[in-house]
Write a protein that holds these residues in place. Structure first.
Motif, PDB file in Angstrom:
ATOM      1  N   LEU A  61       1.091  -1.178   0.024  1.00 55.46           N
ATOM      2  CA  LEU A  61      -0.211   0.331  -0.007  1.00 55.46           C
ATOM      3  C   LEU A  61       1.170   1.094  -0.051  1.00 55.46           C
ATOM      4  N   ALA A  62       2.245   1.114   0.829  1.00 60.77           N
ATOM      5  CA  ALA A  62       2.664   2.499   0.654  1.00 60.77           C
ATOM      6  C   ALA A  62       3.318   2.761  -0.685  1.00 60.77           C
ATOM      7  N   GLY A  86     -12.797   1.052   0.133  1.00 61.80           N
ATOM      8  CA  GLY A  86     -13.979   1.136   0.951  1.00 61.80           C
ATOM      9  C   GLY A  86     -14.521   2.547   1.209  1.00 61.80           C
ATOM     10  N   GLU A  87     -15.100   2.714   2.046  1.00 59.67           N
ATOM     11  CA  GLU A  87     -15.746   4.015   2.566  1.00 59.67           C
ATOM     12  C   GLU A  87     -14.524   4.966   2.884  1.00 59.67           C
ATOM     13  N   ARG A  88     -13.211   4.266   2.201  1.00 58.20           N
ATOM     14  CA  ARG A  88     -12.342   5.682   2.827  1.00 58.20           C
ATOM     15  C   ARG A  88     -11.604   5.841   1.272  1.00 58.20           C
ATOM     16  N   GLU A  89     -11.577   7.433   1.459  1.00 57.45           N
ATOM     17  CA  GLU A  89     -11.447   8.129   0.251  1.00 57.45           C
ATOM     18  C   GLU A  89     -10.789   9.204   0.048  1.00 57.45           C
ATOM     19  N   ILE A  90      -9.533   9.029  -0.792  1.00 55.58           N
ATOM     20  CA  ILE A  90      -8.700  10.101   0.009  1.00 55.58           C
ATOM     21  C   ILE A  90      -8.734  10.512  -2.484  1.00 55.58           C
ATOM     22  N   ALA A  91      -8.336  12.119  -2.504  1.00 56.23           N
ATOM     23  CA  ALA A  91      -7.488  12.506  -3.516  1.00 56.23           C
ATOM     24  C   ALA A  91      -6.966  13.223  -3.742  1.00 56.23           C
ATOM     25  N   VAL A  92      -5.935  14.026  -5.142  1.00 50.84           N
ATOM     26  CA  VAL A  92      -4.748  14.299  -4.570  1.00 50.84           C
ATOM     27  C   VAL A  92      -4.686  14.602  -5.961  1.00 50.84           C
ATOM     28  N   SER A  93      -4.072  15.853  -6.458  1.00 50.90           N
ATOM     29  CA  SER A  93      -3.523  16.513  -7.730  1.00 50.90           C
ATOM     30  C   SER A  93      -2.636  16.808  -8.375  1.00 50.90           C
ATOM     31  N   LEU A 112      -1.519   9.958   2.269  1.00 49.96           N
ATOM     32  CA  LEU A 112      -2.258   8.619   1.147  1.00 49.96           C
ATOM     33  C   LEU A 112      -2.155   7.297   1.540  1.00 49.96           C
ATOM     34  N   THR A 113      -1.426   6.754   3.066  1.00 46.93           N
ATOM     35  CA  THR A 113      -1.128   5.280   3.103  1.00 46.93           C
ATOM     36  C   THR A 113      -2.180   5.364   4.499  1.00 46.93           C
ATOM     37  N   GLY A 114      -2.081   6.498   5.414  1.00 42.50           N
ATOM     38  CA  GLY A 114      -2.783   6.322   6.670  1.00 42.50           C
ATOM     39  C   GLY A 114      -4.066   6.110   6.447  1.00 42.50           C
ATOM     40  N   VAL A 115      -4.565   7.098   5.148  1.00 40.55           N
ATOM     41  CA  VAL A 115      -5.949   7.081   4.940  1.00 40.55           C
ATOM     42  C   VAL A 115      -6.707   5.804   4.543  1.00 40.55           C
ATOM     43  N   LEU A 116      -6.262   4.874   3.522  1.00 40.66           N
ATOM     44  CA  LEU A 116      -6.052   3.561   2.613  1.00 40.66           C
ATOM     45  C   LEU A 116      -5.977   2.653   4.382  1.00 40.66           C
ATOM     46  N   ASP A 117      -5.229   3.135   5.053  1.00 42.51           N
ATOM     47  CA  ASP A 117      -4.547   1.667   5.474  1.00 42.51           C
ATOM     48  C   ASP A 117      -5.980   1.179   6.451  1.00 42.51           C
ATOM     49  N   GLY A 118      -6.784   0.275   6.490  1.00 39.86           N
ATOM     50  CA  GLY A 118      -7.243  -0.225   7.057  1.00 39.86           C
ATOM     51  C   GLY A 118      -7.439  -0.870   8.819  1.00 39.86           C
ATOM     52  N   ASP A 119      -6.058  -1.102   9.059  1.00 41.81           N
ATOM     53  CA  ASP A 119      -6.092  -1.413  10.461  1.00 41.81           C
ATOM     54  C   ASP A 119      -5.526  -0.262  11.062  1.00 41.81           C
ATOM     55  N   GLY A 120      -5.346   0.558  10.892  1.00 41.62           N
ATOM     56  CA  GLY A 120      -5.317   1.844  11.329  1.00 41.62           C
ATOM     57  C   GLY A 120      -4.016   1.764  11.561  1.00 41.62           C
TER      58      GLY A 120
END
Length: 124
Positions: A61-62, A86-93, A112-120
């Motif tokens: 993921l990283a 899933g419910e986690r989403e992030i956008a970057v330009s 980005l990694t933190g937002v998408l990492d499901g285990d916290g």
């Protein structure tokens, strides 16, 4: 972990270009595929709609987050990438990435990694 990656740009083919970059990463190779949708009207062939990326580790993921950030930094035109899990989403330009110093690029990749990492483990 399955992620959906979309890209918005005025230029055609950006999503396919991102796919080419992503699969260069050893941790991701063979785990990313283009999802196409049929077009209507006078367009020929299917249209690349998104990338579907299935990863098995935090390190992969990283690597995906880092690859997306590096790719955005090379874009000559404005493009926005949205990563969803899933419910986690992030956008970057691309504009956002190009304006960052090197430390800011590392921080953005970690975010980005933190937002998408499901285990916290890396949530910011």
């Amino acid at each position: 972990m399955t992620f959906v990656v979309t890209a918005w740009s005025e230029s055609a083919g950006e999503l396919r270009e991102l796919h080419t970059w992503v699969i260069r990463e050893r941790a991701i190779r063979g785990r990313a595929r283009i999802v196409e949708v049929e077009t209507e009207g006078d367009r020929l062939g299917p249209l690349a709609d998104s990338l579907q990326v299935t990863l098995e580790s935090h390190e992969a993921l990283a690597a995906l987050a880092g690859m997306v950030v590096r790719w955005l930094d090379t874009r000559p035109e404005e493009v926005t990438v949205r990563l969803t899990r899933g419910e986690r989403e992030i956008a970057v330009s691309a504009r956002e990435v190009r304006s960052l110093p090197s430390e800011g690029v590392r921080e953005l990749t970690a975010r980005l990694t933190g937002v998408l990492d499901g285990d916290g483990r890396r949530s910011l």
